[in-house]
Structure formats: C-alpha cells, structure tokens
Design an enzyme around this catalytic site. Structure first.
Site, PDB file in Angstrom:
ATOM      1  N   LYS A  85       7.190 -13.290  -1.619  1.00 50.90           N
ATOM      2  CA  LYS A  85       6.131 -13.234  -0.256  1.00 50.90           C
ATOM      3  C   LYS A  85       5.065 -12.071  -0.833  1.00 50.90           C
ATOM      4  CE  LYS A  85       7.197 -14.417   3.463  1.00 50.90           C
ATOM      5  NZ  LYS A  85       7.370 -15.475   4.715  1.00 50.90           N
ATOM      6  N   ASP A 144       4.102 -11.777  10.741  1.00 56.43           N
ATOM      7  CA  ASP A 144       5.247 -12.379   9.874  1.00 56.43           C
ATOM      8  C   ASP A 144       5.848 -11.185   9.319  1.00 56.43           C
ATOM      9  OD1 ASP A 144       4.168 -14.607  10.821  1.00 56.43           O
ATOM     10  OD2 ASP A 144       3.729 -15.379   8.660  1.00 56.43           O
ATOM     11  N   CYS A 168     -34.840  -4.159  25.784  1.00 54.91           N
ATOM     12  CA  CYS A 168     -33.865  -3.245  25.485  1.00 54.91           C
ATOM     13  C   CYS A 168     -34.057  -3.157  24.088  1.00 54.91           C
ATOM     14  CB  CYS A 168     -32.651  -4.061  25.994  1.00 54.91           C
ATOM     15  SG  CYS A 168     -31.268  -3.219  25.425  1.00 54.91           S
ATOM     16  N   LYS A 172       2.498 -20.630  -2.481  1.00 55.30           N
ATOM     17  CA  LYS A 172       3.092 -21.108  -1.119  1.00 55.30           C
ATOM     18  C   LYS A 172       2.230 -21.072  -0.180  1.00 55.30           C
ATOM     19  CE  LYS A 172       7.274 -19.305   1.509  1.00 55.30           C
ATOM     20  NZ  LYS A 172       6.384 -19.541   2.777  1.00 55.30           N
ATOM     21  N   CYS A 220     -27.281  -8.654  28.527  1.00 52.21           N
ATOM     22  CA  CYS A 220     -28.359  -7.530  28.859  1.00 52.21           C
ATOM     23  C   CYS A 220     -29.613  -8.306  29.117  1.00 52.21           C
ATOM     24  CB  CYS A 220     -28.485  -6.524  27.970  1.00 52.21           C
ATOM     25  SG  CYS A 220     -29.983  -5.535  28.453  1.00 52.21           S
ATOM     26  N   ASP A 223      10.073 -10.781   9.189  1.00 50.14           N
ATOM     27  CA  ASP A 223      10.835 -11.031   8.053  1.00 50.14           C
ATOM     28  C   ASP A 223      11.698  -9.604   7.912  1.00 50.14           C
ATOM     29  OD1 ASP A 223       9.804 -13.135   7.096  1.00 50.14           O
ATOM     30  OD2 ASP A 223       8.091 -12.161   5.984  1.00 50.14           O
ATOM     31  N   GLU A 276       3.534 -29.557   2.521  1.00 50.63           N
ATOM     32  CA  GLU A 276       2.676 -28.664   3.346  1.00 50.63           C
ATOM     33  C   GLU A 276       1.601 -29.203   3.945  1.00 50.63           C
ATOM     34  OE1 GLU A 276       4.825 -26.166   3.567  1.00 50.63           O
ATOM     35  OE2 GLU A 276       3.947 -24.544   4.684  1.00 50.63           O
ATOM     36  N   CYS A 328     -25.949  -1.950  30.646  1.00 53.52           N
ATOM     37  CA  CYS A 328     -25.923  -1.932  29.165  1.00 53.52           C
ATOM     38  C   CYS A 328     -25.874  -0.463  28.615  1.00 53.52           C
ATOM     39  CB  CYS A 328     -27.519  -2.642  28.855  1.00 53.52           C
ATOM     40  SG  CYS A 328     -27.918  -2.573  27.166  1.00 53.52           S
ATOM     41  N   ARG A 333       9.332 -30.474   9.927  1.00 51.36           N
ATOM     42  CA  ARG A 333      10.582 -30.060   9.508  1.00 51.36           C
ATOM     43  C   ARG A 333      11.810 -30.046  10.795  1.00 51.36           C
ATOM     44  NH1 ARG A 333      11.650 -24.346   6.438  1.00 51.36           N
ATOM     45  NH2 ARG A 333      11.435 -23.734   8.510  1.00 51.36           N
ATOM     46  N   GLU A 344       4.291 -22.129  -8.029  1.00 55.57           N
ATOM     47  CA  GLU A 344       3.437 -22.550  -7.333  1.00 55.57           C
ATOM     48  C   GLU A 344       2.888 -21.807  -6.424  1.00 55.57           C
ATOM     49  OE1 GLU A 344       5.807 -25.820  -5.463  1.00 55.57           O
ATOM     50  OE2 GLU A 344       6.197 -26.848  -7.280  1.00 55.57           O
ATOM     51  N   SER A 391      14.938 -24.503   3.816  1.00 61.17           N
ATOM     52  CA  SER A 391      13.909 -23.241   3.527  1.00 61.17           C
ATOM     53  C   SER A 391      13.794 -22.443   2.151  1.00 61.17           C
ATOM     54  CB  SER A 391      14.108 -22.143   4.725  1.00 61.17           C
ATOM     55  OG  SER A 391      13.219 -21.333   4.758  1.00 61.17           O
ATOM     56  N   LEU A 392      13.404 -21.586   1.956  1.00 61.57           N
ATOM     57  CA  LEU A 392      13.435 -20.825   0.632  1.00 61.57           C
ATOM     58  C   LEU A 392      14.108 -19.292   1.001  1.00 61.57           C
ATOM     59  CD1 LEU A 392      10.210 -21.648  -0.991  1.00 61.57           C
ATOM     60  CD2 LEU A 392      12.301 -22.790  -1.470  1.00 61.57           C
ATOM     61  N   CYS A 414     -29.744   0.517  27.017  1.00 56.58           N
ATOM     62  CA  CYS A 414     -30.931   0.472  28.030  1.00 56.58           C
ATOM     63  C   CYS A 414     -30.659   0.870  29.538  1.00 56.58           C
ATOM     64  CB  CYS A 414     -31.736  -0.388  28.058  1.00 56.58           C
ATOM     65  SG  CYS A 414     -31.078  -2.054  28.981  1.00 56.58           S
ATOM     66  N   TYR A 451       5.113 -30.800  -2.966  1.00 54.06           N
ATOM     67  CA  TYR A 451       5.660 -29.993  -3.889  1.00 54.06           C
ATOM     68  C   TYR A 451       7.324 -30.223  -4.062  1.00 54.06           C
ATOM     69  CZ  TYR A 451       6.260 -27.376   0.482  1.00 54.06           C
ATOM     70  OH  TYR A 451       6.425 -27.425   2.091  1.00 54.06           O
ATOM     71  N   LYS A 502      10.144 -22.192  -8.972  1.00 53.90           N
ATOM     72  CA  LYS A 502      11.447 -23.068  -9.103  1.00 53.90           C
ATOM     73  C   LYS A 502      11.705 -23.461 -10.535  1.00 53.90           C
ATOM     74  CE  LYS A 502       9.199 -25.356  -5.172  1.00 53.90           C
ATOM     75  NZ  LYS A 502       8.350 -26.689  -4.757  1.00 53.90           N
ATOM     76  N   ASP A 558       0.330 -21.626   3.408  1.00 54.54           N
ATOM     77  CA  ASP A 558       0.710 -21.130   4.480  1.00 54.54           C
ATOM     78  C   ASP A 558       0.159 -21.945   5.791  1.00 54.54           C
ATOM     79  OD1 ASP A 558       1.392 -19.592   6.561  1.00 54.54           O
ATOM     80  OD2 ASP A 558      -0.031 -18.180   6.373  1.00 54.54           O
TER      81      ASP A 558
HETATM   82  S1  IVH Z   1       9.734 -25.925  -1.637  1.00 54.61           S
HETATM   83  C1  IVH Z   1      14.067 -27.006  -0.781  1.00 54.61           C
HETATM   84  N1  IVH Z   1       7.272 -24.908  -2.389  1.00 54.61           N
HETATM   85  O1  IVH Z   1       7.665 -22.329   2.816  1.00 54.61           O
HETATM   86  C2  IVH Z   1      12.726 -26.288  -1.106  1.00 54.61           C
HETATM   87  N2  IVH Z   1       7.874 -24.735  -0.160  1.00 54.61           N
HETATM   88  O2  IVH Z   1       9.378 -20.331   3.421  1.00 54.61           O
HETATM   89  C3  IVH Z   1      11.808 -26.938  -0.134  1.00 54.61           C
HETATM   90  N3  IVH Z   1       6.200 -23.863   1.358  1.00 54.61           N
HETATM   91  O3  IVH Z   1       9.833 -24.413   4.102  1.00 54.61           O
HETATM   92  C4  IVH Z   1      10.719 -25.972  -0.320  1.00 54.61           C
HETATM   93  N4  IVH Z   1       4.431 -23.938  -0.228  1.00 54.61           N
HETATM   94  O4  IVH Z   1       7.476 -25.189   4.390  1.00 54.61           O
HETATM   95  C5  IVH Z   1       8.022 -25.258  -1.132  1.00 54.61           C
HETATM   96  N5  IVH Z   1       5.161 -24.748  -3.054  1.00 54.61           N
HETATM   97  C6  IVH Z   1       6.160 -24.574  -2.069  1.00 54.61           C
HETATM   98  C7  IVH Z   1       5.680 -24.385  -0.831  1.00 54.61           C
HETATM   99  C8  IVH Z   1       6.738 -24.263   0.145  1.00 54.61           C
HETATM  100  C9  IVH Z   1       4.970 -23.509   1.085  1.00 54.61           C
HETATM  101  C10 IVH Z   1       6.711 -23.722   2.612  1.00 54.61           C
HETATM  102  C11 IVH Z   1       7.638 -24.828   3.044  1.00 54.61           C
HETATM  103  C12 IVH Z   1       9.026 -24.200   2.992  1.00 54.61           C
HETATM  104  C13 IVH Z   1       8.673 -22.656   3.432  1.00 54.61           C
HETATM  105  C14 IVH Z   1       9.758 -21.873   2.961  1.00 54.61           C
END
Ligand code: IVH
Length: 690
Positions: free
Chosen positions: A328, A44, A445, A129, A440, A48, A187, A422, A150, A127, A93-94, A425, A239, A304, A131
């Site tokens: 991240k 990942d 042995c 995040k 083995c 990124d 999630e 092996c 999604r 919150e 996404s974020l 032995c 969330y 948030k 995975d």
């Molecule tokens: S909020 C419009 N909150 O992370 C905002 N996303 O990298 C909607 N994710 O697509 C997302 N934990 O799949 C939000 N506490 C959390 C999250 C979260 C994991 C994921 C989610 C999002 C992705 C973005």
C-alpha cells in the site's frame, strides 16, 4: 515505536480488552460508511491504522481475539438495494504491506512454508492496485450472464444491467478455448479524466461535488437507472478468476491474464512478470513513481505468486490468500488544521470561499490552500476555522477538504458565515434565489479586473506570455488598464514603470500582446470571459459564424441551432453583446488590429481583401456558414444586408429579398456555379464588381 505499539505499552490487560472492543466497533462503523454509504468518514490511512492496531493487540493477546472480529473476514458489506448473488468462489481481500520490510516479511512467510531461500528467486507477477471496487463477472458459454459486487465476500449485489453499460467490459468473450463457465474478477474504476469532467459539470450546475473517483465509481455502479451509470464513463481491469469450468489448462497467473486478454477482457498494461522478491520491491517503487502518470487512481501495487500449483500449497488465511500481498502506498489524505476560510473574487465576480490550511504534504505536494467552492459546500462539509480537517490530493487533481474531524473540534467553535461584502471593493455581495454562487456585482471591482486580465492572458485564452495574475495586479493598481482592450494601447514606458519590469521583460510582454492579435475567433471568445462560453462552445460558435460581427448579429434561433449551445449560452452571449461597454471594448480591440475572424490572421488569405459579400439562399453543397467562412478565409468581408457598397451577393436556390435588392442596386450576383469557380480561382473576382 509505532503509535499503536506505544499506546499498547501503556495499556493494562483490562484496558486492552476495552480498546480492542472499541476498535472493532469503530472499524465496523467505518466499513459501513465506506462500503454501504460510499461516504468514508476518515482517510484510508487512518482506517488502516485502526485495523493495524487491532491486529497487533490480537497477535500479542490471542485471548482477546473474537470470532466476529473484522480482522477475521474480508472488509465489505452486502446492502439490500440490489438482488443478492452468492459467489461460487468467495471474493477475498488482500493482506497489506506498508513498506519494503513488510513486503520482505511476506517473502519470509512463503519461505517458511515452501522452503528457505525460495522467495529470492520465485516467479511473481506485479500489478497495479487499482483504487476502485471489486467486481465478479460470470461468463456462461462466453456470454456475460451476471456481474456482482463483492459485498461481504460471500454474497454480493447483482449489478449486471449497470455493468453492461461499461464499454471496457465485453458482453461476449471472443477467441479460442473459452471456458464453459468462468468467474472473472476485476476492479471497476472511474478514470481521473471522467471524474474531473463530472465535477466540472456538477460545478457548472451549482451541484455538490463528488469527493473522489473511488466512491464516485461505487455510487455510479449502484444506480437504479443504468443510463446514469452509462453517463459516468466507468472502466475496468481484470486480475483474477473465481470458478472455472472447462477451457484451457492453466498453470500460471501471467498465462491466465494472457488468456483473459485474448478473450477481449481488459488487463492493465502495467502488469509485469518478476523474478524474486527484490524485483517485487523494485516493481512496487516503480508503480509508486508512476502513480500520477496513470489515467486512473491506484493505491498500491499487488504482488502475486505466479505458479498456480504453489498457490494451493500456500493456501489462505481466513480473509486473504498467502500467495499475494498488497503493497500500500502512503495515503493521499492527511489531516491538518484549517486556519481560516477566506473568499476570493473571480473574473465574473464570483465569490469563492477557500480554506487556508496549516501546510501539509499530501499526494506528492505541499497543500496550504484548497477551494471550498461555494456557501452550500462549506455548510455541507461543516468545516470551521480552527477545525482539524481531512485534506485529499491525488496527483494533478485540485486539493479538496473532505470534512472536519469532529472529535477534535474546539468547544467554542461556531459555524462559518459567508461575508456580506466583497473583501476587495467592499460592495455588498449578492446571491440570487436558487443559485449556488454568490457574486460581487460591482463591475469596476479591482479584483474582478485583475482576474479578467490575467485570464485573458492565460494559456487557454489569448496565451500572452508574461501576463499572469501578478502583472495584471500591477497594471490595475497603476490604473494602466481597466479592461482587456487597454492592453493593446500600453506603451513601452507604461510597462517599464511597473515594479520588476526591465527592458527585456517589457519587450517580451509587449511582443506577446502584439502576437495575440492574430489569435482566431474562438480564442478571442474564450478570453473575453463571457459566462458559460468555454473552449468547446467557443470553437463550435466560431466554426459556425465566421466573424465576431456575424456572431453578434446572429438571432437566438441561429445561435441555438449550434450543437451544444442552449438557452443559457444564448442568454450569456446576448447579455455580453448588449452591454454598451462591451461593444466599445470590442471596437477598441478591432481598432488596435485584433483579429475577429474564425481563422487566425496568419491563415487568412488576402485574395479578396477589400471585397464585401452577402450570402443568401441555399447553396448546392455547402451551408451558408461554410460559404461565409470560405469568404472570410480569403480575406473577404461578410455582411448580412445588401447595400450599394456590397461587392457581391452569392445567391443560392430560393434566394429572396436580398437577391431582389442586389438586382435593384445593380450589385454583381454570383450563382452557385460562379461562386464555386471563384473559390477555386479567387483571382477571377478581382476587379469584377461594379
Ligand atoms: S487480487 C484473492 N489484484 O484490492 C485476491 N486485487 O485490498 C483477489 N484490487 O479486494 C484480489 N487491484 O478489490 C487483486 N491487481 C489487483 C487489484 C486488487 C485492486 C482490490 C480488490 C481487492 C482489494 C484488496
């Protein structure tokens, strides 16, 4: 200067356009691998970095920005295995922050829109995040009507049937003020324990292992058969919300989460309300520290803005809201050099290949070795000495080599070959047709001996402090022990003669060995290392058969009537008990005073010590096994056949030949009522038998 800025500084205008084009196509390719194939090709963190480099080129040279650039839309793809669903409100996404400064810059951007100094005191929610993979749950009049992935953010896949199998997700909301319609966003993830369990089952069946909980959760959710999803023990946290019709007037995010929870939806217990940006930085650090103490994987923290009206003012970029940011964590996957592939021999003789790595700090510790499981797994990953490989380590999870970075492979590289002999032995290794593992088969042995003895002393087996692999190695090399029974005949001088052992450590080890004699039968069974007999099977077998002797004499049918004991375990037990060397070893353990009863010696009474019993027929309120256990717990000896030496025969209904024989031989017979009376007052039997 960062790597990408470095590279940018060296590239001319034309080169930059080409570089941007290359990055766009690489990012699309990796997104396809990640979202559609559930099989990422790079860590990942590397992904990124590609996105970060493209973003910085586009920011410095807006003329190079194209409309279809992956930076202009949320990542993700809708595939066509399931019915498509158009989200009422797109799933965005974020934006990411990779360090404290980037998190603070997010506050700066808010200040520029709302007013200078605002971010320092604004109400925020922090919150984890999670995975996993994003899900949208549509509840109509409180009933789960649809669950969709999604996809590309606009159109996802209908996975309702599968989501209905996830215990954490309610089929019906419960409580006050439930909206007419609500899209709940959250999630789906695979808890770490479920992932470890699943891979243990895969390994036992000689099947390929899953790479990580995130991709396994994604694959589990996209199963055509919901029963498979159900067997994967997925979970979820909510969330966010999409479209809402009716319900309470919502003004804040924390308040919204409270409502979701009150309706029975799962919300992470780690969620915190925060005041101002610095508390958000503190929260992100707190989550980073907590990362490995959670029962599920997280890859960051999400901060948030709480106030929903303010969110309106902040609005969105093309792919993400301005009112939230993902902090991240550093990646848990790194690349390093695979120096060599070696083979280790386990206690059953199994030859396991493992990677010798250039040490790399990943997932909170330095990794220099990682298992490669078996010959097929090495071939499947196609890793070769000299490769640059991707290593993954999350918390306590065993480090994994995910695969090679093919672009870095040396030209002269050749596929790795499993050794034919092996390494300890020198005897030939063997792999049977249809089996994933190579063994083995030389029972003498030394490597196997060391492992068997170390395993015997391990915490989950006889729990002998001071008896680890190193000590086992010393003992085997000095020819002091060849099997585990020998441990009980070690003298003080034997141990004192081992390198590194002084008076204290010798006494400590001998005391540990002595104490292990009182372990209950299930521990003894585990510690003998009988193939396929792990702690669960051992416990069930010990609960059913009161002693090693009863277990040894049980028929195949009796063995397989124990829940969870199938033909494989029965066959393994048979092989073990039929081995003459094993019988001799068990006898030497018994002679040394090792307990072989289902209850630990210190829990065994001595009221019926010296008395022998045979149980036959059907007792009114307990099975024969329980009756035998109760006898053993009072110190009595349970036998299977009646002889002159038998003290008592406990005879229930329909007792047959054993009762007749008892009567012929004049052995005292206890009927149901007398046996119960004797259990209540064991002293009534003493001195009673003929
Ligand atoms: S909020 C419009 N909150 O992370 C905002 N996303 O990298 C909607 N994710 O697509 C997302 N934990 O799949 C939000 N506490 C959390 C999250 C979260 C994991 C994921 C989610 C999002 C992705 C973005």
């Amino acid at each position: 200067m960062t790597d990408s800025a470095d590279r940018e500084a060296q590239l001319s205008g034309g080169d930059l356009a080409l570089r941007a084009q290359l990055l766009r196509s690489q990012i699309r390719q990796h997104e396809y691998q990640y979202f559609v194939q559930d099989a990422p090709q790079i860590p990942d963190g590397d992904f990124d970095a590609l996105v970060g480099e493209l973003r910085s080129i586009e920011a410095a040279h807006p003329e190079l920005l194209t409309e279809d650039s992956p930076t202009q839309r949320p990542g993700g793809w809708a595939s066509n295995t399931f019915q498509n669903v158009t989200h009422r409100v797109p799933m965005l996404s974020l934006d990411n922050a990779f360090d404290d400064e980037e998190l603070r810059s997010w506050g700066g951007r808010i200040d520029r829109i709302i007013g200078e100094g605002y971010a320092a005191t604004m109400a925020l929610v922090g919150e984890p995040k999670i995975d996993g993979l994003a899900i949208s749950l549509t509840y109509e009049r409180g009933v789960l009507a649809r669950a969709a992935t999604r996809g590309d953010g606009q159109v996802g896949e209908d996975v309702t049937a599968n989501v209905l199998t996830i215990d954490a997700i309610p089929h019906r909301l419960d409580g006050d003020d439930i909206p007419e319609l609500i899209e709940v966003r959250g999630e789906i993830f695979m808890p770490t324990a479920a992932f470890v369990d699943l891979n243990e089952r895969q390994a036992a069946a000689g099947m390929p292992l899953y790479v990580n909980p995130r991709n396994t959760a994604a694959g589990s959710l996209r199963q055509l058969d919901p029963a498979v999803t159900a067997s994967r023990h997925l979970s979820a946290f909510c969330y966010h919300t999409g479209a809402i019709v009716g319900g309470p007037v919502l003004t804040g995010h924390a308040q919204m989460l409270d409502y979701l929870q009150s309706w029975g939806l799962p919300v992470s217990p780690e969620v915190r309300t925060l005041t101002g940006l610095e508390e958000a930085v503190g929260f992100a650090h707190h989550m980073l520290e907590l990362r490995h103490d959670l029962s599920y994987e997280i890859d960051g923290a999400v901060i948030k803005v709480d106030n929903l009206a303010l969110r309106e003012d902040l609005g969105f970029t093309s792919r993400a809201p301005r009112w939230a940011i993902a902090y991240k964590f550093p990646p848990e996957e790194k690349s390093t050099r695979l120096d060599d592939i070696m083979v280790s021999i386990g206690r059953t003789g199994r030859a396991t290949p493992f990677a010798v790595l250039e040490p790399v700090f990943v997932g909170g510790s330095t990794v220099s070795m990682a298992t490669l499981h078996n010959e097929d797994e090495v071939a499947r990953r196609d890793v070769r000495p000299g490769d640059t490989v991707i290593v993954r380590k999350a918390g306590d999870v065993i480090p994994e080599v995910l695969g090679p970075v093919l672009s870095d492979r040396p030209d002269d590289s050749v596929p790795w070959q499993f050794p034919r002999h092996c390494p300890t032995c020198g005897e030939p290794l063997s792999r049977l047709d249809g089996e994933a593992n190579t063994y083995c088969t030389n029972a003498t042995c030394p490597a196997q001996r060391v492992q068997r003895i170390a395993y015997f002393g391990s915490r989950k087996a006889m729990d002998i402090e001071g008896l680890g692999e190193q000590t086992a190695h010393l003992m085997v090399s000095a020819n002091l022990v060849t099997d585990v029974a020998d441990l009980y005949y070690l003298t003080r001088d034997d141990v004192l003669g081992l390198a590194g052992f002084g008076d204290l450590s010798t006494d400590h080890l001998l005391a540990g060995i002595e104490a292990s004699k009182s372990q209950p039968l299930d521990r003894v069974l585990v510690s003998l290392g009988i193939r396929n007999v792990g702690p669960t099977a051992a416990r069930d077998l010990a609960a059913r058969f009161s002693s090693m002797d009863a277990l040894r004499r049980a028929s195949d049918d009796e063995l397989s009537s124990v829940d969870g004991v199938g033909p494989t375990i029965v066959a393994s037990l048979r092989t073990f008990f039929d081995g003459t060397e094993n019988a001799a070893m068990l006898q030497r353990m018994i002679d040394a005073g090792v307990n072989m009863a289902a209850v630990a010696v210190d829990q065994v009474g001595d009221e019926w010590a010296g008395l022998s019993f045979v149980v036959t027929g059907t007792l009114s309120d307990m099975s024969r096994d329980i009756a035998q256990e109760r006898i053993a717990a009072l110190g009595g000896l349970v036998k299977s056949s009646v002889s002159r030496k038998t003290d008592f025969v406990v005879a229930g209904d329909n007792a047959g030949s054993k009762l007749t024989k008892a009567q012929e031989l004049g052995v005292t017979v206890l009927d149901d009522a007398r046996f119960h009376a004797a259990l209540a007052d064991p002293s009534v039997l003493v001195g009673e038998s003929d």
